[in-house]
Scaffold this motif. Structure first.
Motif, short mmCIF file in Angstrom:
data_model
loop_
_atom_site.label_atom_id
_atom_site.label_comp_id
_atom_site.label_asym_id
_atom_site.label_seq_id
_atom_site.Cartn_x
_atom_site.Cartn_y
_atom_site.Cartn_z
N ARG A 227 0.81 -1.22 0.00
CA ARG A 227 0.00 0.00 0.00
C ARG A 227 0.84 1.27 0.00
O ARG A 227 0.42 2.31 0.51
N VAL A 228 2.02 1.23 -0.57
CA VAL A 228 2.86 2.43 -0.68
C VAL A 228 2.94 2.82 -2.15
O VAL A 228 3.58 2.15 -2.96
N VAL A 334 6.75 9.72 4.96
CA VAL A 334 5.48 9.05 5.24
C VAL A 334 4.94 8.50 3.93
O VAL A 334 5.25 8.99 2.84
N ALA A 335 4.12 7.45 4.06
CA ALA A 335 3.54 6.81 2.89
C ALA A 335 2.22 7.48 2.52
O ALA A 335 1.37 7.72 3.38
N ASP A 338 0.31 10.20 4.47
CA ASP A 338 -0.36 9.87 5.73
C ASP A 338 0.63 10.05 6.87
O ASP A 338 1.58 9.28 6.99
N LEU A 340 0.45 9.36 9.83
CA LEU A 340 0.45 8.25 10.77
C LEU A 340 1.08 6.99 10.19
O LEU A 340 0.97 5.92 10.81
N ASP A 341 1.72 7.12 9.03
CA ASP A 341 2.34 5.94 8.41
C ASP A 341 3.78 6.29 8.01
O ASP A 341 4.12 6.38 6.83
N LEU A 343 7.80 5.85 7.32
CA LEU A 343 8.60 4.75 6.77
C LEU A 343 9.97 5.25 6.39
O LEU A 343 10.24 6.45 6.33
N ALA A 365 8.00 0.15 7.41
CA ALA A 365 6.90 1.00 7.86
C ALA A 365 6.78 0.81 9.37
O ALA A 365 6.30 -0.23 9.84
N LEU A 367 5.15 2.05 12.23
CA LEU A 367 3.96 1.83 13.04
C LEU A 367 3.20 0.58 12.62
O LEU A 367 2.46 0.01 13.41
N ARG A 368 3.37 0.18 11.37
CA ARG A 368 2.72 -1.05 10.91
C ARG A 368 3.57 -2.28 11.20
O ARG A 368 3.16 -3.39 10.89
N GLU A 370 6.01 -3.37 9.61
CA GLU A 370 6.16 -4.09 8.35
C GLU A 370 7.56 -3.83 7.80
O GLU A 370 8.03 -2.68 7.81
#
Length: 812
Positions: A227-228, A334-335, A338, A340-341, A343, A365, A367-368, A370
């Motif tokens: 999702r990036v 950020v991705a 966002d 809150l994402d 990376l 990433a 917070l995820r 990942e």
């Protein structure tokens, strides 16, 4: 530029030699010191003082060895001549023989000849291939401190069945401030949201470090994180194209010694690819011209004992990078905008050696929780090139994705029949969060290509893939197999036409027959292409016919296409497009029709696209078609003494220069853009480089070039020493202060008067080398103003150290 010298100064030197000889009949020893030209390995490099000692009706010529420093080619550090060249004493010419140098005085041409053997020179690297920045010639012009590009594109489409109107207006603005580029692209559209921002970023390049810094919506995005689609943040990347260093291929080097001026020939797989004439020297050939696969290289050059030949067998792959080259990048942000994402992603590619390149990639990433990592390697051998590109992704809830493909490729163009072999095999594993099923994939494919001398080629291909989906314990697992075997046949004929056929079988739960036939032709005289295809498996016929625009300022192109199925229940498409281009605007009009004949359902849509650009540099505005990189505006200078008729930029035809600036919008950043001006009248005595200019633009920048061609003049004056006595019978040198390569020589008569011809307006420096009554190291300076008359009287010039001033103010 060379000075036209009268014959009188040559007579002065000859008379000095004769006078010395006559005087020697009454005196036991006579010494004469004069400056003479210096010729090294057949090329004139400057002047050097010589001491002629005449005794007993014999002449002995000496020079000061340290005077040769800076005029000789760079010698190897261990050459025997290095200690001798440090001497500041007058040394006989035959003393250089023991040091490996041949130094002789030519009394007929009155010059000193030096011959440096090639083996005594320091090795010079000579790249034979790769992308090199062309050597710019002429006057370098700086880019504008402030420039701007404003591209504007409008698009509209009307769908007839839905009576729907869609539009999009997209401005793309780039502002360059002192080498830093600010880019913003967005606009308005009919979709929701009505306003959009495609990207906004700042780019700052450091060409001397091959480094690019960016902030905002980044162009750098090396990651496979889920999702990036974009990264917004900051990035640091290395890029060799930002500088002008060699970007060659391969690291094989070959040392050669060329004792005399001669030609180096390089053949690859039986065909000549390099022919280069070299001066005598010690060379290290690098960046040999390699192609994909096996390279049978033969290098021939004139060696000390006649022609010398070396044969090399070098494997190569196009994915290899030059040994020692490091491509690296790091992005933090950020991705998808966002916050809150967050990376970070990084990648490094390094050329370990001629046949080996490795790469490492990492992304996270935070917070995820990942992570994504990959390792790649490419190695070329005489048996072929092997490539591995592994990828591992780890996510929350025990998510795991693994993909490990291994590739093989061999290209051998040495044979008339055998062409290439390729194969890929690997496996993949995906474990999504429970209760989703896991997937295991195995795949393999390969091909063998044969090429024949009559234009016929044959390429059979075989592929297999297996996908197994189910639980980890094997329950309810479903497995599918896919096998395809296709043989491609192609026959090329003269005139750019070819006929191709693909026949094969495919199995996936059932066996299917595959077949298609296509024909393509190119007609460069009328700038048209034609492509026809009949897919027997899908039951569809395709037609593609196009005319492309030429190099005229205003031209039209068009394209017509159709895909017609045999089955009336399948979708058909028909389309046509007409494009127009001139120096200020680009546009296209297209119409498409699609539908299903059996259902009597159709869709009609007409689209219109118009694009233009407004450019700004150094106070000048111009209209143009959209500019994606950099641009150059060329205008005449109202103060030019000679009107400019035509200009010929790099990659363009000659263009007449009118009242409005000429716009060249296809300029590539960090690549020299050469401009040659052609005056409306002949400028006597003008050098070619006086009409040559070049620009080294940075990323998304603009440059305004105002061309002014001056009439060359000749100057005259009297040189005085510091005691204000005429510097008579002296040999001097002149050079332009802003370009020391524009230089020449001059002589003074008995009263110190001199003349120099064919000088353009600018600042110059005179330097007296030696002469009776003169002091070494005296220098003078003068300036020729723009619009000066044909002759400029400099008056009396007095040296004042490194600078100089006219004694009487000068008269023009």
């Amino acid at each position: 530029m060379r000075t036209s010298r009268p014959a009188a100064p040559l007579i002065v030197i000859v008379c000095a030699l004769v006078a010395g000889t006559v005087f020697a009949q009454t005196e036991p020893v006579e010494q004469t010191t004069i400056p003479v030209p210096l010729v090294v390995n057949g090329r004139r490099v400057g002047e050097i003082p010589i001491l002629i000692v005449e005794a007993d009706f014999t002449e002995r010529v000496s020079i000061v060895p340290v005077a040769l420093v800076g005029l000789l080619p760079e010698l190897a550090p261990d050459t025997a001549a290095q200690p001798l060249l440090a001497s500041t004493d007058w040394t006989a010419l035959d003393a250089f023989d023991a040091a490996g140098l041949s130094v002789a005085f030519d009394p007929e041409e009155i010059l000193v000849r030096v011959r440096v053997p090639a083996q005594a020179l320091r090795p010079v690297e000579l790249p034979l291939s790769g992308r090199t920045a062309p050597v710019p010639r002429g006057i370098e012009l700086p880019q504008a401190e402030v420039s701007a590009i404003a591209n504007l594109e409008g698009w509209a489409r009307y769908s007839y069945e839905q009576s729907r109107f869609d539009y999009r207006v997209t401005p793309d603005v780039a502002l360059n401030l002192y080498g830093a580029a600010i880019e913003v692209k967005g606009g308005l559209r009919s979709a929701v949201p009505i306003g959009f921002l495609d990207h906004a970023r700042l780019t700052w390049d450091l060409p001397e470090l091959h480094l690019r810094l960016q902030a905002g919506d980044l162009r750098y995005r090396t990651t496979r994180l889920e999702r990036v689609t974009r990264i917004t943040g900051v990035s640091f990347t290395t890029d060799e194209s930002l500088g002008h260093a060699m970007v060659g291929q391969g690291g094989v080097t070959l040392p050669i010694i060329v004792p005399d001026r001669g030609t180096v020939l390089v053949t690859r797989n039986g065909s000549q690819v390099v022919r280069r004439t070299l001066d005598p020297g010690n060379y290290l050939l690098s960046a040999l011209p390699l192609v994909q696969g096996i390279n049978e290289i033969t290098v021939t050059w004139p060696g000390p004992d006649g022609p010398t030949t070396v044969d090399l067998l070098i494997p190569h792959d196009t994915e290899l990078v030059r040994p020692g080259r490091l491509d690296a990048g790091l992005a933090v942000g950020v991705a998808n905008r966002d916050l809150l994402d967050p990376l970070a992603t990084a990648a490094v590619t390094y050329g370990v050696a001629q046949p080996l390149t490795i790469g490492v990639r990492f992304g996270s990433a935070f917070l995820r929780t990942e992570f994504d990592a990959g390792v790649s390697a490419v190695i070329a051998t005489q048996a072929g090139a092997f490539r591995i590109a592994s990828d591992v992704g780890i996510g929350p809830d025990d998510r795991l994705a693994v993909d490990v493909p291994i590739g093989y490729r061999l290209v051998d163009s040495r044979s008339d029949r055998y062409r290439s072999i390729g194969a890929t095999a690997g496996f993949g594993y995906t474990k999504p969060p429970a209760p989703a099923a896991q997937t295991l994939r195995l795949y393999a494919s390969g091909y063998v290509g044969f090429a024949f001398a009559d234009g016929f080629s044959l390429t059979p291909r075989l592929s297999y893939s297996m996908s197994s989906t189910g639980d980890a314990d094997g329950a309810e697992r479903a497995t599918t197999h896919d096998v395809r075997f296709v043989t491609g046949l192609r026959r090329s004929v003269r005139g750019g036409a070819s006929l191709s056929a693909n026949v094969g079988l495919a199995y996936r739960e059932e066996l299917n027959f595959l077949a298609s036939v296509s024909y393509s032709a190119s007609f460069p005289d009328i700038r048209q292409n034609l492509f026809l295809q009949q897919d027997l498996t899908a039951g569809k016929a395709s037609v593609f016919w196009s005319r492309y625009a030429g190099d005229r300022p205003r031209d039209v192109d068009w394209t017509a296409s159709a895909q017609i199925p045999v089955d009336r229940s399948d979708l058909f498409t028909v389309g046509a497009q007409v494009g127009y281009r001139d120096p200020f605007v680009r546009g296209s009009l297209s119409h498409g029709l699609s539908g299903v004949l059996e259902d009597d359902e159709y869709r009609n849509a007409t689209s219109l696209t118009v694009a233009s650009a407004l450019l700004f540099a150094d106070g000048a505005f111009a209209l143009s078609t959209p500019v994606t990189d950099s641009f150059v505006l060329v205008a005449g200078d109202p103060d030019s003494a000679v009107p400019v008729g035509l200009v010929r930029p790099t990659g363009y035809r000659s263009v007449a220069l009118g009242d409005r600036p000429l716009v060249f919008g296809g300029v590539r950043s960090y690549s020299p853009f050469q401009i040659e001006a052609e005056p409306l009248e002949i400028v006597l005595g003008a050098e070619e480089r006086e009409r040559l200019y070049y620009v080294l633009p940075s990323y998304r920048s603009g440059t305004l070039v105002r061309i002014a061609i001056e009439r060359n003049v000749y100057v005259g004056g009297v040189l005085l020493d510091r005691a204000e006595r005429p510097v008579g019978f002296a040999l001097g040198a002149w050079e332009r202060t802003d370009d020391p390569t524009r230089s020449g020589e001059f002589f003074t008569d008995g009263e110190g008067y001199f003349e120099v011809y064919s000088l353009a307006p600018g600042s110059y420096r005179l330097r007296v080398a030696a002469g009776p009554g003169a002091l070494n190291g005296m220098s003078y300076e003068f300036t020729i103003p723009p619009g000066a008359p044909e002759y400029v009287d400099l008056g009396n010039l007095i040296p004042t150290g490194p600078a100089a001033r006219p004694a009487n103010g000068g008269q023009e």
